[in-house]
Design an enzyme around this catalytic site. Structure first.
Site, mmCIF file in Angstrom:
data_model
loop_
_atom_site.group_PDB
_atom_site.id
_atom_site.type_symbol
_atom_site.label_atom_id
_atom_site.label_comp_id
_atom_site.label_asym_id
_atom_site.label_seq_id
_atom_site.Cartn_x
_atom_site.Cartn_y
_atom_site.Cartn_z
ATOM 1 N N GLU A 1 17.892 -11.542 -6.521
ATOM 2 C CA GLU A 1 18.570 -10.721 -5.512
ATOM 3 C C GLU A 1 17.778 -10.613 -4.201
ATOM 4 O O GLU A 1 18.349 -10.289 -3.157
ATOM 5 C CB GLU A 1 18.811 -9.310 -6.062
ATOM 6 C CG GLU A 1 17.521 -8.571 -6.310
ATOM 7 C CD GLU A 1 17.713 -7.093 -6.681
ATOM 8 O OE1 GLU A 1 16.904 -6.607 -7.479
ATOM 9 O OE2 GLU A 1 18.634 -6.450 -6.166
ATOM 10 N N GLU B 1 3.070 9.738 11.906
ATOM 11 C CA GLU B 1 3.592 8.398 12.198
ATOM 12 C C GLU B 1 4.829 8.454 13.095
ATOM 13 O O GLU B 1 5.583 7.483 13.168
ATOM 14 C CB GLU B 1 3.933 7.646 10.894
ATOM 15 C CG GLU B 1 2.818 7.556 9.868
ATOM 16 C CD GLU B 1 1.584 6.761 10.322
ATOM 17 O OE1 GLU B 1 1.593 6.232 11.453
ATOM 18 O OE2 GLU B 1 0.630 6.696 9.547
ATOM 19 N N HIS C 1 4.367 4.641 0.054
ATOM 20 C CA HIS C 1 3.104 4.051 -0.422
ATOM 21 C C HIS C 1 3.306 3.473 -1.832
ATOM 22 O O HIS C 1 2.793 4.018 -2.797
ATOM 23 C CB HIS C 1 2.005 5.127 -0.465
ATOM 24 C CG HIS C 1 1.591 5.670 0.863
ATOM 25 N ND1 HIS C 1 0.680 6.705 0.981
ATOM 26 C CD2 HIS C 1 1.938 5.325 2.132
ATOM 27 C CE1 HIS C 1 0.479 6.985 2.276
ATOM 28 N NE2 HIS C 1 1.236 6.164 2.991
ATOM 29 N N HIS D 1 -2.024 -0.094 2.733
ATOM 30 C CA HIS D 1 -1.488 1.230 3.091
ATOM 31 C C HIS D 1 -0.081 1.470 2.525
ATOM 32 O O HIS D 1 0.121 2.414 1.769
ATOM 33 C CB HIS D 1 -1.495 1.386 4.620
ATOM 34 C CG HIS D 1 -1.047 2.732 5.089
ATOM 35 N ND1 HIS D 1 -1.596 3.391 6.156
ATOM 36 C CD2 HIS D 1 -0.061 3.557 4.645
ATOM 37 C CE1 HIS D 1 -1.007 4.565 6.320
ATOM 38 N NE2 HIS D 1 -0.061 4.675 5.414
ATOM 39 N N HIS E 1 8.974 5.351 5.361
ATOM 40 C CA HIS E 1 7.614 4.875 5.078
ATOM 41 C C HIS E 1 7.159 5.432 3.731
ATOM 42 O O HIS E 1 7.214 6.647 3.512
ATOM 43 C CB HIS E 1 6.660 5.343 6.177
ATOM 44 C CG HIS E 1 5.214 5.125 5.872
ATOM 45 N ND1 HIS E 1 4.705 3.903 5.479
ATOM 46 C CD2 HIS E 1 4.154 5.962 5.897
ATOM 47 C CE1 HIS E 1 3.398 4.009 5.288
ATOM 48 N NE2 HIS E 1 3.038 5.248 5.522
HETATM 49 P P1 13P Z 1 2.011 12.444 7.495
HETATM 50 O O1 13P Z 1 1.727 13.519 6.467
HETATM 51 O O2 13P Z 1 1.458 12.833 8.852
HETATM 52 O O3 13P Z 1 3.453 12.076 7.528
HETATM 53 O O4 13P Z 1 1.167 11.162 7.083
HETATM 54 C C1 13P Z 1 1.369 10.563 5.840
HETATM 55 C C2 13P Z 1 1.188 9.088 5.873
HETATM 56 O O5 13P Z 1 1.648 8.394 4.991
HETATM 57 C C3 13P Z 1 0.462 8.474 7.011
HETATM 58 O O6 13P Z 1 0.639 7.094 7.050
HETATM 59 ZN ZN ZN Z 2 1.215 6.253 5.062
#
Ligand code: 13P
Ligand code: ZN
Length: 274
Positions: free
Chosen positions: A169, A115, A141, A210, A139
């Site tokens: 908040e 990413e 999940h 995602h 980023h």
């Molecule tokens: P990477 O291992 O390449 O960082 O990818 C993980 C991910 O969350 C892709 O969206």
């Molecule tokens: Zn991801």
């Protein structure tokens, strides 16, 4: 590398905290930090400036020459704290903003996160819009946010309003709301362009089915933003699981009153009558 250097320590700490939250299954998620000039001086002695430049896959001219600490592609957040030199790297962008080279880390080979285009395009827009202040792009999940992208309309106004209502908040922590990117193939330029366009307006962007991207001045702010959004999503998920029938909630007028006392400006586009 001296792991007591503050940004290095904070980077590793965020990775450990994110893993503890269960936001980083396997290699899920990635993190990047844009170094300050004085921080570059601290790490130069550990850098190898002979490595080859490789294509970023997009163009970030406003980041020419900048240095970043980034997680490696396919690397597990769980392992960052155990072996930072195997799981992260420090890269430098070339003078055109089109290529990067690895100066330190990924000692057993590999490349920065897949990413990287999204991280760098987000950094570029944030560098401009925050007057050089924002330095962390994160980023993750998070389960509840992802779950909500299956049942709420993928509309940033609805997502923002629902998340705001779940915890007092929230409008103070993310007064500009959250952006939403419809499902897209991750890892390339297209999703980077779509995300960075939204980062112009928001500090947090949800990727449908995602995960979440957050931007902040420092590691605490970026992580705290993800934490606040995911906590709110968890409450919303519980409310919806109990039938979703709210007997009372925070009203548009309540939000306006809050905005005055907390000195934040809350856009009227989120305060619609339902
Ligand atoms: P990477 O291992 O390449 O960082 O990818 C993980 C991910 O969350 C892709 O969206
Ligand atoms: Zn991801």
């Amino acid at each position: 590398m001296d792991y007591n250097i503050k940004f290095v320590k904070d980077f590793i700490q965020l990775a450990a905290n994110g893993y503890e939250q269960n936001w980083h299954e396997r290699n899920g998620g990635n993190l990047s930090y844009r170094l300050k000039e004085e921080e570059v001086e601290d790490i130069t002695q550990y850098c190898n400036f002979n490595s080859d430049y490789q294509s970023i896959g997009t163009s970030v001219p406003k980041l020419a020459g900048e240095y970043f600490m980034v997680t490696g592609s396919g690397k597990f957040f769980k392992n960052v704290v155990l072996d930072p030199e195997d799981n992260t790297c420090i890269i430098q962008i070339d003078d055109k903003g089109e290529n990067y080279r690895i100066l330190w880390g990924l000692k057993n080979g590999g490349r920065p996160t897949s990413e990287l285009p999204t991280h760098l395009m987000n950094h570029e827009i944030k560098k401009i819009t925050t007057d050089n202040k924002h330095r962390v792009i994160y980023h993750c999940h998070p389960t509840n946010i992802i779950a909500l992208t299956f049942v709420l309309p993928l509309d940033y106004k609805i997502f923002t309003r629902e998340l705001w209502e779940m915890a007092t908040e929230c409008p103070v922590v993310f007064p500009s709301g959250v952006g939403i990117v419809d499902w897209m193939v991750p890892g390339g330029r297209d999703i980077a362009v779509a995300t960075s366009k939204l980062m112009d307006k928001f500090d947090a962007v949800i990727w449908a089915h995602h995960g979440l991207f957050c931007s902040g001045e420092d590691f605490n702010i970026a992580f705290g933003l993800a934490h606040t959004i995911e906590k709110s999503a968890e409450i919303l998920l519980k409310v919806l699981s109990m039938g979703g029938n709210k007997l009372q909630t925070i009203t548009p007028q309540n939000f306006r009153d809050l905005a005055v006392d907390f000195k934040v400006s809350l856009p009227e586009e989120f305060l619609f009558e339902k």
